[in-house]
Design a protein around this motif. Structure first.
Motif, PDB file in Angstrom:
ATOM      1  N   ASN A  71      13.723 108.703   7.451  1.00 13.06           N
ATOM      2  CA  ASN A  71      13.135 109.867   7.357  1.00 13.06           C
ATOM      3  C   ASN A  71      11.823 109.644   7.342  1.00 13.06           C
ATOM      4  O   ASN A  71      11.307 108.894   6.544  1.00 13.06           O
ATOM      5  CB  ASN A  71      13.576 110.704   6.316  1.00 13.06           C
ATOM      6  CG  ASN A  71      14.950 111.100   6.416  1.00 13.06           C
ATOM      7  OD1 ASN A  71      15.604 110.960   7.369  1.00 13.06           O
ATOM      8  ND2 ASN A  71      15.544 111.617   5.244  1.00 13.06           N
ATOM      9  N   HIS A 122      22.099 118.071  -1.046  1.00 17.08           N
ATOM     10  CA  HIS A 122      21.753 116.931  -0.355  1.00 17.08           C
ATOM     11  C   HIS A 122      20.818 117.155   0.806  1.00 17.08           C
ATOM     12  O   HIS A 122      19.738 116.386   0.869  1.00 17.08           O
ATOM     13  CB  HIS A 122      22.988 116.296   0.243  1.00 17.08           C
ATOM     14  CG  HIS A 122      23.825 115.979  -0.819  1.00 17.08           C
ATOM     15  ND1 HIS A 122      25.245 115.403  -0.410  1.00 17.08           N
ATOM     16  CD2 HIS A 122      23.808 115.599  -2.130  1.00 17.08           C
ATOM     17  CE1 HIS A 122      25.618 114.752  -1.406  1.00 17.08           C
ATOM     18  NE2 HIS A 122      24.873 114.964  -2.539  1.00 17.08           N
ATOM     19  N   ALA A 130      16.905 115.889   0.722  1.00 14.61           N
ATOM     20  CA  ALA A 130      16.392 114.924   2.071  1.00 14.61           C
ATOM     21  C   ALA A 130      15.154 115.505   2.577  1.00 14.61           C
ATOM     22  O   ALA A 130      14.338 115.109   3.062  1.00 14.61           O
ATOM     23  CB  ALA A 130      17.224 114.893   2.981  1.00 14.61           C
ATOM     24  N   ALA A 172      12.176 108.927   2.651  1.00 19.47           N
ATOM     25  CA  ALA A 172      13.459 108.000   2.956  1.00 19.47           C
ATOM     26  C   ALA A 172      13.496 107.077   1.633  1.00 19.47           C
ATOM     27  O   ALA A 172      14.504 106.878   1.015  1.00 19.47           O
ATOM     28  CB  ALA A 172      13.589 107.231   4.309  1.00 19.47           C
ATOM     29  N   LEU A 203      14.342 108.848  -1.560  1.00 20.66           N
ATOM     30  CA  LEU A 203      15.811 109.474  -1.488  1.00 20.66           C
ATOM     31  C   LEU A 203      16.854 109.125  -2.276  1.00 20.66           C
ATOM     32  O   LEU A 203      17.432 109.874  -3.068  1.00 20.66           O
ATOM     33  CB  LEU A 203      16.290 109.934   0.088  1.00 20.66           C
ATOM     34  CG  LEU A 203      17.340 110.606   0.142  1.00 20.66           C
ATOM     35  CD1 LEU A 203      17.095 112.104  -0.574  1.00 20.66           C
ATOM     36  CD2 LEU A 203      17.871 110.787   1.384  1.00 20.66           C
ATOM     37  N   GLY A 214      14.249 115.257   8.287  1.00 19.71           N
ATOM     38  CA  GLY A 214      15.366 114.483   8.281  1.00 19.71           C
ATOM     39  C   GLY A 214      15.432 113.483   9.042  1.00 19.71           C
ATOM     40  O   GLY A 214      14.469 113.099   9.998  1.00 19.71           O
ATOM     41  N   SER A 217      23.167 108.908   0.423  1.00 23.17           N
ATOM     42  CA  SER A 217      21.862 108.468   1.001  1.00 23.17           C
ATOM     43  C   SER A 217      22.124 107.901   2.312  1.00 23.17           C
ATOM     44  O   SER A 217      21.278 108.183   2.968  1.00 23.17           O
ATOM     45  CB  SER A 217      21.414 107.236   0.082  1.00 23.17           C
ATOM     46  OG  SER A 217      21.225 107.674  -1.218  1.00 23.17           O
ATOM     47  N   GLN A 238      22.296 111.025   4.730  1.00 28.03           N
ATOM     48  CA  GLN A 238      20.958 111.509   4.879  1.00 28.03           C
ATOM     49  C   GLN A 238      20.030 110.606   5.703  1.00 28.03           C
ATOM     50  O   GLN A 238      19.246 111.263   6.254  1.00 28.03           O
ATOM     51  CB  GLN A 238      20.196 111.986   3.647  1.00 28.03           C
ATOM     52  CG  GLN A 238      21.312 112.822   2.584  1.00 28.03           C
ATOM     53  CD  GLN A 238      21.414 114.204   3.425  1.00 28.03           C
ATOM     54  OE1 GLN A 238      20.723 114.664   4.091  1.00 28.03           O
ATOM     55  NE2 GLN A 238      22.680 114.861   3.430  1.00 28.03           N
ATOM     56  N   HIS A 259      19.205 115.423  11.714  1.00 27.25           N
ATOM     57  CA  HIS A 259      18.756 116.377  10.918  1.00 27.25           C
ATOM     58  C   HIS A 259      19.670 117.587  11.042  1.00 27.25           C
ATOM     59  O   HIS A 259      19.898 118.445   9.875  1.00 27.25           O
ATOM     60  CB  HIS A 259      17.357 116.493  10.898  1.00 27.25           C
ATOM     61  CG  HIS A 259      16.953 117.400  12.137  1.00 27.25           C
ATOM     62  ND1 HIS A 259      16.807 118.841  12.088  1.00 27.25           N
ATOM     63  CD2 HIS A 259      16.796 117.170  13.432  1.00 27.25           C
ATOM     64  CE1 HIS A 259      16.364 119.270  13.154  1.00 27.25           C
ATOM     65  NE2 HIS A 259      16.557 118.213  13.922  1.00 27.25           N
ATOM     66  N   ARG A 310      23.071 117.208   9.201  1.00 29.29           N
ATOM     67  CA  ARG A 310      23.076 116.390   7.722  1.00 29.29           C
ATOM     68  C   ARG A 310      24.361 117.172   6.800  1.00 29.29           C
ATOM     69  O   ARG A 310      25.053 116.539   6.194  1.00 29.29           O
ATOM     70  CB  ARG A 310      21.697 116.188   7.188  1.00 29.29           C
ATOM     71  CG  ARG A 310      20.833 115.312   7.899  1.00 29.29           C
ATOM     72  CD  ARG A 310      19.644 115.215   6.959  1.00 29.29           C
ATOM     73  NE  ARG A 310      19.381 116.521   6.539  1.00 29.29           N
ATOM     74  CZ  ARG A 310      17.954 116.833   6.373  1.00 29.29           C
ATOM     75  NH1 ARG A 310      16.897 116.087   6.721  1.00 29.29           N
ATOM     76  NH2 ARG A 310      17.556 118.025   5.987  1.00 29.29           N
TER      77      ARG A 310
END
Length: 433
Positions: free
Chosen positions: A5, A131, A135, A140, A143, A214, A357, A360, A365, A368
């Motif tokens: 991300n 979640h 995100a 990233a 996260l 995302g 993780s 995501q 996106h 997700r």
């Protein structure tokens, strides 16, 4: 291949608020776990008052609960990909808290079953939406740490349920704590949990909704690609095996801990308070340690370019959990059993961080929350349902003796952990994360 991300300026400038929001979401998750896990200490009192068997109770806490939690998570995840996630969470808390209150007012197996199904439906909305929010609050590389905080609620909530709930239950039963309610102690516990949730819903309402960033997103609230979740799953079968089927089997082994407080009571003659404190402290200490370790370890590996780190660590955890869960009930002393219980709780902390993780960070996106809901469908329909149910089923088929539950737990753990390891291992062998 993992696609990270974007780390946006918005996230960087509001890191304090991001962690504040993560803390509030963690409290919501902890409350949902308390509502769910408080049953562990009330097996005896509820079974006696409502004339239930072990299998009846497993259906209440696992089978029926897990199925509805799993099934409703998918449409609620779809909603979280399209509508305000904070409002979805707010209404979810109001739903499960109201049904927790209804649980305390139930007078039959059917009434309690309906109430617990209501709790399951409400709780099913929380994690897919949470979640997705996390995100969008964090870049990233941070996260996994944010998800480690959120996932710590799984063990903190369990610890609060067992230690605080066990203490209150014991005090109410002994008459040292008197409340102006002419109800059984287990009913009062349900009422207190439900009322607390109604206040927490007001706090969630005050959160800000972040822009949607995302995996594979070009920017905040970017247009959604046209392909569907079904199309994505069809094109990425190995990913589904590693991120849905494997974690569902790991969860099955993890949710066998439903029987751990009762295991110490039946095997060593401990009281509810003693077993609750031992199991609760184990969850409070070792579970969060495992979650923190998984979050920081995977974040460091991600920064160093190891894009398959989440699944590699998850596969190792699956195998280690199977070994620990097989040996723990067979230990010859309560002390040695407690040591392996702590190790099991530590390992259980890995999957709730690593798999969300990976989802995501790799899933488009606009899918997700739906994919997260599918992951939770697996952990609910398979893990949450079969974890509590498989040991008493094995016991009834092989031993037919409540005092032999320890051997049933070991058999179930080893039978399920091996395919769990193979499924997750297929993911990093296929280079999907």
């Amino acid at each position: 291949m993992m696609i990270l991300n974007p780390a946006t300026d918005t996230v960087a400038k509001n890191s304090f608020y991001s962690w504040y929001a993560a803390t509030v979401l963690t409290l919501a998750y902890a409350l949902s776990v308390i509502d769910r896990q408080i049953l562990l200490l009330m097996i005896g009192p509820i079974e006696r008052e409502l004339h239930l068997t072990d299998i009846d109770f497993a259906l209440l806490s696992g089978g029926a609960f897990g199925i509805f939690y799993a099934v409703f998570g998918i449409p609620l995840g779809w909603a979280a990909d399209r509508f305000s996630r904070k409002w979805i969470i707010t209404f979810a808390i109001l739903c499960w808290s109201s049904m927790t209150i209804a649980s305390g007012l139930s007078n039959s197996f059917t009434q309690l079953l309906i109430a617990r199904i209501g709790v399951a439906i409400g709780e099913a909305a929380l994690s897919p939406a949470a979640h997705s929010l996390l995100a969008d609050f964090f870049p990233a590389t941070k996260l996994p740490k944010a998800l480690s905080l959120y996932s710590s609620a799984l063990f903190i909530g369990t610890a609060v349920a067992l230690i605080v709930g066990g203490g209150i239950l014991t005090a109410l039963t002994a008459g040292t704590l008197i409340l102006p309610l002419a109800l059984s102690p287990w009913r009062i516990i349900f009422l207190l949990c439900g009322i607390l949730g109604l206040f927490l819903a007001l706090w969630i309402m005050a959160l800000r909704e972040p822009a949607r960033y995302g995996a594979r997103s070009n920017g905040p609230n970017s247009p959604q690609p046209s392909f569907s979740l079904l199309h994505y799953l069809t094109e990425n079968k190995t990913q589904g095996t590693a991120l849905i089927i494997g974690p569902a089997l790991i969860a099955t082994v993890s949710f066998m801990d439903f029987w751990y407080p009762e295991l110490f009571i039946r095997t060593w003659g401990w009281t509810i308070a003693e077993s609750g404190q031992a199991n609760g402290l184990s969850s409070l200490i070792f579970g969060p340690l495992g979650i923190i370790c998984a979050g920081f370890w995977s974040s460091r590996l991600l920064r160093n370019g190891h894009h398959d780190s989440c699944l590699r660590l998850a596969a190792c955890a699956a195998l280690a959990l199977g070994i620990a869960s097989f040996l723990m009930p067979l230990m010859p002393t309560a002390t040695s059993m407690l040591c392996l219980l702590g190790l099991s709780k530590f390992i259980m902390g890995f999957t709730p961080v690593l798999i969300p993780s990976a989802i995501q960070l790799t899933v488009p996106h606009h899918l997700r929350a739906q994919y997260s809901a599918l992951f939770l469908f697996g952990t609910g329909a398979i893990g949450m349902s079969m974890g509590p149910l498989s040991p008493p089923l094995i016991n009834s088929l092989i031993f037919a003796d409540p005092m032999m539950m320890r051997y049933s737990l070991s058999i179930a753990a080893i039978l399920i952990s091996i395919p769990a390891w193979l499924c997750v291992r297929a993911g990093y062998k296929g280079k999907i994360a």
